[in-house]
Design a protein around this motif. Structure first.
Motif, PDB file in Angstrom:
ATOM      1  N   UNK A 122       3.011  42.244  29.332  1.00 20.38           N
ATOM      2  CA  UNK A 122       1.873  42.203  30.248  1.00 20.38           C
ATOM      3  C   UNK A 122       1.065  43.490  30.209  1.00 20.38           C
ATOM      4  N   UNK A 123       1.687  44.581  29.772  1.00 17.07           N
ATOM      5  CA  UNK A 123       0.953  45.855  29.663  1.00 17.07           C
ATOM      6  C   UNK A 123      -0.183  45.764  28.657  1.00 17.07           C
ATOM      7  N   UNK A 124      -0.045  44.886  27.681  1.00 15.49           N
ATOM      8  CA  UNK A 124      -1.074  44.762  26.651  1.00 15.49           C
ATOM      9  C   UNK A 124      -2.343  44.106  27.196  1.00 15.49           C
ATOM     10  N   UNK A 125      -2.204  43.426  28.332  1.00 15.21           N
ATOM     11  CA  UNK A 125      -3.362  42.734  28.894  1.00 15.21           C
ATOM     12  C   UNK A 125      -3.848  43.339  30.200  1.00 15.21           C
ATOM     13  N   UNK A 126      -2.927  43.788  31.034  1.00 21.96           N
ATOM     14  CA  UNK A 126      -3.306  44.255  32.369  1.00 21.96           C
ATOM     15  C   UNK A 126      -2.985  45.725  32.625  1.00 21.96           C
ATOM     16  N   UNK A 127      -2.673  46.472  31.577  1.00 20.54           N
ATOM     17  CA  UNK A 127      -2.386  47.892  31.752  1.00 20.54           C
ATOM     18  C   UNK A 127      -0.962  48.147  32.215  1.00 20.54           C
ATOM     19  N   UNK A 128      -0.672  49.389  32.510  1.00 24.32           N
ATOM     20  CA  UNK A 128       0.687  49.805  32.845  1.00 24.32           C
ATOM     21  C   UNK A 128       1.299  48.953  33.960  1.00 24.32           C
ATOM     22  N   UNK A 129       2.569  48.620  33.778  1.00 25.42           N
ATOM     23  CA  UNK A 129       3.287  47.871  34.813  1.00 25.42           C
ATOM     24  C   UNK A 129       3.521  48.752  36.024  1.00 25.42           C
ATOM     25  N   UNK A 130       3.268  48.244  37.213  1.00 25.77           N
ATOM     26  CA  UNK A 130       3.621  48.996  38.419  1.00 25.77           C
ATOM     27  C   UNK A 130       5.149  49.126  38.476  1.00 25.77           C
ATOM     28  N   UNK A 131       5.598  50.185  39.096  1.00 26.19           N
ATOM     29  CA  UNK A 131       7.042  50.363  39.269  1.00 26.19           C
ATOM     30  C   UNK A 131       7.336  50.510  40.752  1.00 26.19           C
ATOM     31  N   UNK A 132       8.081  49.571  41.351  1.00 28.99           N
ATOM     32  CA  UNK A 132       8.744  48.441  40.690  1.00 28.99           C
ATOM     33  C   UNK A 132       7.842  47.222  40.514  1.00 28.99           C
ATOM     34  N   UNK A 133       8.261  46.331  39.627  1.00 26.96           N
ATOM     35  CA  UNK A 133       7.603  45.048  39.414  1.00 26.96           C
ATOM     36  C   UNK A 133       8.646  43.934  39.518  1.00 26.96           C
ATOM     37  N   UNK A 134       8.277  42.862  40.208  1.00 23.88           N
ATOM     38  CA  UNK A 134       9.126  41.666  40.232  1.00 23.88           C
ATOM     39  C   UNK A 134       8.661  40.775  39.078  1.00 23.88           C
ATOM     40  N   UNK A 135       9.608  40.248  38.317  1.00 23.63           N
ATOM     41  CA  UNK A 135       9.260  39.389  37.187  1.00 23.63           C
ATOM     42  C   UNK A 135       9.973  38.051  37.296  1.00 23.63           C
ATOM     43  N   UNK A 136       9.207  36.989  37.146  1.00 23.47           N
ATOM     44  CA  UNK A 136       9.750  35.640  37.057  1.00 23.47           C
ATOM     45  C   UNK A 136       9.606  35.219  35.602  1.00 23.47           C
ATOM     46  N   UNK A 137      10.728  35.091  34.899  1.00 25.37           N
ATOM     47  CA  UNK A 137      10.699  34.693  33.498  1.00 25.37           C
ATOM     48  C   UNK A 137      11.194  33.260  33.367  1.00 25.37           C
ATOM     49  N   UNK A 138      10.356  32.406  32.821  1.00 24.18           N
ATOM     50  CA  UNK A 138      10.695  30.990  32.694  1.00 24.18           C
ATOM     51  C   UNK A 138      10.393  30.508  31.279  1.00 24.18           C
ATOM     52  N   UNK A 139      11.431  29.997  30.612  1.00 23.20           N
ATOM     53  CA  UNK A 139      11.265  29.542  29.231  1.00 23.20           C
ATOM     54  C   UNK A 139      12.252  28.421  28.949  1.00 23.20           C
ATOM     55  N   UNK A 140      12.379  28.069  27.669  1.00 24.49           N
ATOM     56  CA  UNK A 140      13.314  27.027  27.294  1.00 24.49           C
ATOM     57  C   UNK A 140      14.760  27.443  27.435  1.00 24.49           C
ATOM     58  N   UNK A 141      15.002  28.753  27.466  1.00 24.19           N
ATOM     59  CA  UNK A 141      16.372  29.228  27.564  1.00 24.19           C
ATOM     60  C   UNK A 141      16.675  30.022  28.815  1.00 24.19           C
ATOM     61  N   UNK A 142      15.625  30.413  29.556  1.00 25.90           N
ATOM     62  CA  UNK A 142      15.838  31.304  30.696  1.00 25.90           C
ATOM     63  C   UNK A 142      14.972  30.915  31.896  1.00 25.90           C
ATOM     64  N   UNK A 143      15.535  31.070  33.064  1.00 21.48           N
ATOM     65  CA  UNK A 143      14.781  31.039  34.320  1.00 21.48           C
ATOM     66  C   UNK A 143      15.391  32.160  35.147  1.00 21.48           C
ATOM     67  N   UNK A 144      14.686  33.267  35.255  1.00 20.33           N
ATOM     68  CA  UNK A 144      15.269  34.462  35.861  1.00 20.33           C
ATOM     69  C   UNK A 144      14.287  35.161  36.782  1.00 20.33           C
ATOM     70  N   UNK A 145      14.828  35.759  37.843  1.00 20.98           N
ATOM     71  CA  UNK A 145      14.068  36.656  38.703  1.00 20.98           C
ATOM     72  C   UNK A 145      14.623  38.052  38.488  1.00 20.98           C
ATOM     73  N   UNK A 146      13.766  38.965  38.050  1.00 24.04           N
ATOM     74  CA  UNK A 146      14.212  40.305  37.673  1.00 24.04           C
ATOM     75  C   UNK A 146      13.368  41.361  38.379  1.00 24.04           C
ATOM     76  N   UNK A 147      14.023  42.427  38.818  1.00 26.04           N
ATOM     77  CA  UNK A 147      13.330  43.537  39.463  1.00 26.04           C
ATOM     78  C   UNK A 147      13.402  44.736  38.526  1.00 26.04           C
ATOM     79  N   UNK A 148      12.231  45.208  38.092  1.00 22.18           N
ATOM     80  CA  UNK A 148      12.176  46.311  37.138  1.00 22.18           C
ATOM     81  C   UNK A 148      11.538  47.550  37.768  1.00 22.18           C
ATOM     82  N   UNK A 149      12.308  48.630  37.843  1.00 21.19           N
ATOM     83  CA  UNK A 149      11.745  49.899  38.312  1.00 21.19           C
ATOM     84  C   UNK A 149      11.393  50.795  37.136  1.00 21.19           C
ATOM     85  N   UNK A 150      11.926  50.502  35.948  1.00 15.34           N
ATOM     86  CA  UNK A 150      11.601  51.202  34.709  1.00 15.34           C
ATOM     87  C   UNK A 150      11.922  50.237  33.578  1.00 15.34           C
TER      88      UNK A 150
END
Length: 378
Positions: free
Chosen positions: A125-153
């Motif tokens: 997402x940094x390639x489109x919207x600039x630096x990720x805020x820290x922390x960032x909540x991420x919802x990743x949904x794909x054919x193999x994963x459905x995850x809620x992740x909290x990233x501080x770095x």
């Protein structure tokens, strides 16, 4: 070129499933995103066949790397590092990418970074919207994963809050598309048909949404079974299947749960940014409902364009560039594919004495290595 520490030039290789992706990133600027997909080869089997995927990666690898470098207008010798998905994913498919990355890094005398597939989906997402805020909540949904992740770095601290306990969201889309005889992959065709259907036509269940259920975990197996049984009952009664209404109602059940839990996690953790990534993030209804609910909750939504949501090399290069910029330890030549690499391991660092210094060519090489560098990458 800008200071390498601030704006590293990195090539990323992604082969975790059926897409051979190679990206080139300069800092947070995307220079090239080349993809060779083997999805058509898997379609006749109704799903991804690991052996077919591995063979396709092997055949496409060199040409895709050369295309990415040409599209970026850079020479391999100018790279500051090579990043590759080390896991999670299909073991055989991952191994092709890791082996290729090691070969290029060794021949070029560049540092190697084995990175995490899920963390890469966040970092893109940094390639489109600039630096990720820290922390960032991420919802990743794909054919193999459905995850809620909290990233501080994104390079060192990604904490899993919840995940699917059975089928991933994308897997459920594929299975329902198969029941409806819509072909593979199921996500795009269900999304398209759902736009012409009624999302409230059929009351399909919302998994793990009871007061005693895990707040951030997902379950789509029960939903998948409920939809399949509903369709089977209609067929057994000789009734026509309202495909568009089924698609819309099924899709609504999935995105309702995904967005509801993601917004709740943001509120519970006091995070005002939500990033959605992974192949299912290309779903138009997921994007619309997430935007609606985030706006209502005062949360800023970040979703990359659809082409960056599916597996690609750009996301791997993006995370690799961040590793270089933050001086994270490179991987060593013993780097291997790990099909179950946990998201808490954002990358696989190695022992410094086993890996050449990023910008040093003083270490000893055999004659073959020097010849490879001079002839192939000049």
């Amino acid at each position: 070129m800008a200071d390498h520490r601030d704006e590293p030039l990195v090539l990323g290789i992604e082969t975790s499933c059926d897409e051979t992706g190679v990206g080139v990133v300069h800092g947070t600027t995307l220079l090239a995103d080349a993809v060779a997909s083997s999805v058509d080869e898997h379609a006749r089997f109704g799903g991804v066949v690991p052996e077919v995927a591995s063979r396709a990666h092997l055949e496409a690898m060199v040409a895709t790397i050369e295309r990415a470098l040409a599209d970026a207008g850079v020479r391999a010798r100018d790279l500051d590092g090579i990043a590759v998905t080390a896991g999670p994913g299909l073991a055989g498919a991952l191994l092709v990418g890791v082996t290729a990355a090691k070969a290029y890094a060794y021949a070029l005398g560049k540092p190697l970074y084995g990175v995490n597939h899920l963390a890469s989906h966040i970092c893109v997402d940094q390639l489109e919207h600039g630096r990720l805020p820290e922390p960032t909540m991420a919802l990743l949904v794909s054919g193999g994963h459905s995850s809620l992740l909290l990233s501080s770095d994104i390079t060192s601290d990604v904490r899993p809050l919840g995940a699917t306990i059975d089928d991933a969201a994308g897997e459920a889309f594929d299975k329902i598309a198969r029941v409806l005889q819509l072909g593979f992959p199921g996500g795009p065709v269900i999304d398209r048909l759902a736009r012409e259907g009624d999302p409230e036509a059929i009351a399909f269940p919302r998994g793990l949404t009871g007061p005693r259920d895990a707040a951030y975990d997902f379950s789509f197996s029960g939903l998948k079974t409920a939809v399949a049984r509903w369709i089977e009952a209609k067929r057994a009664a000789g009734e026509e299947i309202p495909v568009r209404d089924v698609a819309a109602s099924f899709q609504e059940a999935v995105v309702d749960v995904l967005t509801r839990k993601a917004v709740r996690a943001c509120q519970d953790e006091g995070v005002d940014h939500l990033m959605i990534g992974g192949g299912v993030a290309a779903n138009s209804r997921l994007r619309a409902l997430a935007e609606e609910r985030c706006e209502r909750a005062g949360i800023r939504l970040r979703v990359p364009r659809p082409g960056l949501c599916t597996d690609n090399g750009a996301m791997v290069a993006a995370l690799g560039a961040e590793m270089v910029a933050r001086n994270r330890a490179a991987s060593d030549w013993q780097l291997s594919a790990d099909s179950s690499l946990p998201v808490t391991e954002t990358h696989v660092p190695g022992d410094a004495h086993l890996h050449p210094h990023p910008h040093s060519h003083a270490h000893s090489h055999d004659h073959v290595h020097e010849t490879a560098k001079d002839n192939l990458y000049s």
